[in-house]
Motif scaffolding. Structure first.
Motif, short mmCIF file in Angstrom:
data_model
loop_
_atom_site.label_atom_id
_atom_site.label_comp_id
_atom_site.label_asym_id
_atom_site.label_seq_id
_atom_site.Cartn_x
_atom_site.Cartn_y
_atom_site.Cartn_z
N ARG A 20 -7.80 9.01 -3.38
CA ARG A 20 -8.64 7.90 -3.85
C ARG A 20 -7.99 7.16 -5.03
O ARG A 20 -8.06 5.93 -5.10
N LEU A 24 -6.94 3.27 -5.09
CA LEU A 24 -7.32 2.32 -6.14
C LEU A 24 -6.09 1.67 -6.77
O LEU A 24 -6.09 0.46 -7.05
N MET A 27 -4.86 -0.82 -4.43
CA MET A 27 -5.79 -1.95 -4.43
C MET A 27 -5.49 -2.91 -5.58
O MET A 27 -5.43 -4.13 -5.38
#
Length: 110
Positions: A20, A24, A27
């Motif tokens: 995760r 991120l 992203m």
């Protein structure tokens, strides 16, 4: 959100928190450009069957190994079966040969 990171973590064997955080980071570095790929993956991938939710850590580790290298997993299983077969042959040989002490012990149990 859709379980994509959890699925990747399950498939690769990484901790889901690491996956995760990497998502991120990707992203932010892509300026949000990776989000459409995430949404497409969420629509395309099937949901995880409930039967797979309750596996213990040994089963989870085994299946991760199978996904990582099916050939090695098959070789390891074949090796385990050969070892079991050899041990059973030793037991069969011990029981079927004329063994006076074993026969005496069996008679004492009756």
């Amino acid at each position: 959100m859709f379980g994509i990171c959890a699925g990747i973590a399950d498939y690769t064997g990484f901790d889901v928190a690491i996956v995760r955080v990497c998502f991120l980071a990707a992203m932010f570095m892509s300026g949000g450009g990776i989000l459409p790929f995430y949404l497409i993956a969420a629509m395309v991938t099937p949901t995880k069957p409930l039967a797979l939710e309750r596996v213990d850590s040994e089963d989870k580790q085994f299946w991760q190994g199978v996904r990582a290298s099916p050939t090695r997993a098959a070789r390891d299983i074949r090796s385990r079966f050969k070892d079991i077969d050899r041990r059973l042959a030793d037991i069969e040989s011990y029981v079927t040969t004329e063994n006076r002490s074993l026969a005496r012990e069996i008679e004492q149990l009756r």
